[in-house]
Scaffold this motif. Structure first.
Motif, PDB file in Angstrom:
ATOM      1  N   GLY A  13      12.554 -16.697   0.582  1.00 37.11           N
ATOM      2  CA  GLY A  13      11.830 -16.014   1.395  1.00 37.11           C
ATOM      3  C   GLY A  13      11.555 -14.666   1.142  1.00 37.11           C
ATOM      4  O   GLY A  13      11.690 -14.217  -0.443  1.00 37.11           O
ATOM      5  N   LEU A  14      10.847 -14.019   1.824  1.00 36.14           N
ATOM      6  CA  LEU A  14      10.302 -12.574   1.510  1.00 36.14           C
ATOM      7  C   LEU A  14      11.177 -11.481   2.271  1.00 36.14           C
ATOM      8  O   LEU A  14      11.921 -11.947   3.263  1.00 36.14           O
ATOM      9  N   ALA A  15      11.130 -10.330   1.822  1.00 36.36           N
ATOM     10  CA  ALA A  15      11.805  -9.307   2.536  1.00 36.36           C
ATOM     11  C   ALA A  15      10.884  -8.282   2.798  1.00 36.36           C
ATOM     12  O   ALA A  15       9.846  -7.916   2.378  1.00 36.36           O
ATOM     13  N   TYR A  16      11.143  -7.346   3.783  1.00 34.35           N
ATOM     14  CA  TYR A  16      10.228  -6.372   4.439  1.00 34.35           C
ATOM     15  C   TYR A  16      10.876  -5.015   4.557  1.00 34.35           C
ATOM     16  O   TYR A  16      12.140  -5.091   5.061  1.00 34.35           O
ATOM     17  N   GLY A  17      10.229  -3.992   4.172  1.00 34.59           N
ATOM     18  CA  GLY A  17      10.828  -2.815   4.374  1.00 34.59           C
ATOM     19  C   GLY A  17      10.010  -1.554   3.859  1.00 34.59           C
ATOM     20  O   GLY A  17       9.263  -1.589   2.983  1.00 34.59           O
ATOM     21  N   ASP A  18       9.829  -0.241   4.823  1.00 33.72           N
ATOM     22  CA  ASP A  18       9.050   0.352   4.283  1.00 33.72           C
ATOM     23  C   ASP A  18       7.525   0.187   4.120  1.00 33.72           C
ATOM     24  O   ASP A  18       6.637   0.894   3.082  1.00 33.72           O
ATOM     25  N   GLY A  19       6.872  -0.627   5.089  1.00 32.06           N
ATOM     26  CA  GLY A  19       5.641  -0.988   4.711  1.00 32.06           C
ATOM     27  C   GLY A  19       5.122  -2.062   3.572  1.00 32.06           C
ATOM     28  O   GLY A  19       4.164  -2.193   3.268  1.00 32.06           O
ATOM     29  N   LYS A  20       6.177  -2.365   2.976  1.00 38.31           N
ATOM     30  CA  LYS A  20       6.180  -3.185   1.833  1.00 38.31           C
ATOM     31  C   LYS A  20       6.852  -4.732   2.147  1.00 38.31           C
ATOM     32  O   LYS A  20       7.794  -4.861   2.887  1.00 38.31           O
ATOM     33  N   ILE A  21       6.024  -5.660   1.603  1.00 38.85           N
ATOM     34  CA  ILE A  21       6.836  -7.293   1.599  1.00 38.85           C
ATOM     35  C   ILE A  21       7.071  -7.165   0.011  1.00 38.85           C
ATOM     36  O   ILE A  21       6.546  -6.709  -0.750  1.00 38.85           O
TER      37      ILE A  21
END
Length: 79
Positions: A13-21
Protein backbone atom coordinates in the motif's frame (compact mmCIF):
# COMPACT_ATOMS: atom_id res chain seq x y z
CA UNK A 1 14.74 -7.11 -7.91
CA UNK A 2 12.11 -9.82 -8.54
CA UNK A 3 14.54 -12.80 -8.45
CA UNK A 4 15.58 -11.99 -4.87
CA UNK A 5 12.08 -11.37 -3.50
CA UNK A 6 11.24 -14.22 -1.14
CA UNK A 7 7.53 -13.79 -0.67
CA UNK A 8 5.94 -12.84 -4.01
CA UNK A 9 5.81 -9.60 -5.93
CA UNK A 10 3.44 -7.54 -3.82
CA UNK A 11 3.05 -4.06 -2.43
CA UNK A 12 1.24 -3.47 0.84
CA UNK A 13 0.00 0.00 0.00
CA UNK A 14 0.60 3.70 -0.02
CA UNK A 15 0.88 6.28 2.74
CA UNK A 16 -0.26 9.91 2.81
CA UNK A 17 1.08 12.90 4.70
CA UNK A 18 1.75 16.61 4.19
CA UNK A 19 0.20 16.67 0.71
CA UNK A 20 2.33 13.77 -0.49
CA UNK A 21 1.70 10.13 -1.32
CA UNK A 22 4.55 7.81 -0.34
CA UNK A 23 5.29 4.68 -2.34
CA UNK A 24 7.78 2.16 -1.00
CA UNK A 25 9.01 0.32 -4.11
CA UNK A 26 10.31 -3.26 -4.27
CA UNK A 27 13.83 -2.08 -5.18
CA UNK A 28 13.96 -0.22 -1.80
CA UNK A 29 13.32 3.23 -3.31
CA UNK A 30 10.96 5.39 -1.29
CA UNK A 31 9.17 7.85 -3.59
CA UNK A 32 7.21 10.94 -2.53
CA UNK A 33 4.56 12.02 -5.05
CA UNK A 34 2.66 15.30 -5.00
CA UNK A 35 -0.89 14.23 -4.08
CA UNK A 36 -2.48 16.71 -6.48
CA UNK A 37 -0.29 16.34 -9.56
CA UNK A 38 1.22 12.87 -9.14
CA UNK A 39 4.67 14.28 -9.92
CA UNK A 40 7.72 12.99 -8.06
CA UNK A 41 8.75 15.39 -5.29
CA UNK A 42 11.73 13.33 -4.12
CA UNK A 43 12.97 9.75 -3.95
CA UNK A 44 15.52 7.90 -1.83
CA UNK A 45 17.15 4.57 -2.68
CA UNK A 46 17.74 2.93 0.72
CA UNK A 47 19.51 -0.33 -0.13
CA UNK A 48 20.68 -2.59 -2.96
CA UNK A 49 18.62 -5.50 -4.37
CA UNK A 50 21.85 -7.07 -5.67
CA UNK A 51 22.66 -8.02 -2.06
CA UNK A 52 19.14 -9.35 -1.42
CA UNK A 53 17.48 -6.20 -0.10
CA UNK A 54 13.89 -5.65 -1.20
CA UNK A 55 10.78 -4.05 0.20
CA UNK A 56 7.09 -4.85 0.12
CA UNK A 57 5.96 -2.92 3.19
CA UNK A 58 4.04 0.30 3.40
CA UNK A 59 5.69 3.49 4.63
CA UNK A 60 4.26 4.92 7.87
CA UNK A 61 3.89 8.67 8.38
CA UNK A 62 4.15 10.07 11.92
CA UNK A 63 3.94 13.89 11.97
CA UNK A 64 7.01 15.00 9.99
CA UNK A 65 8.73 11.57 9.92
CA UNK A 66 8.45 8.61 7.56
CA UNK A 67 9.27 5.15 8.90
CA UNK A 68 9.98 2.32 6.46
CA UNK A 69 11.44 -1.12 6.84
CA UNK A 70 13.62 -3.27 4.64
CA UNK A 71 13.24 -6.92 3.62
CA UNK A 72 15.87 -9.53 2.91
CA UNK A 73 16.76 -11.03 6.26
CA UNK A 74 16.78 -14.48 4.67
CA UNK A 75 19.72 -13.22 2.58
CA UNK A 76 21.58 -11.68 5.53
CA UNK A 77 20.31 -8.17 4.93
CA UNK A 78 20.08 -6.07 8.09
CA UNK A 79 18.78 -2.54 8.02
Amino acid sequence: TVPVMCCDVINRGLAYGDGKIFLNQADTTLVALDAETGKIVWSDKRDDPRVGATNTGVAHVFKDKIVVGISGGEFGVRG
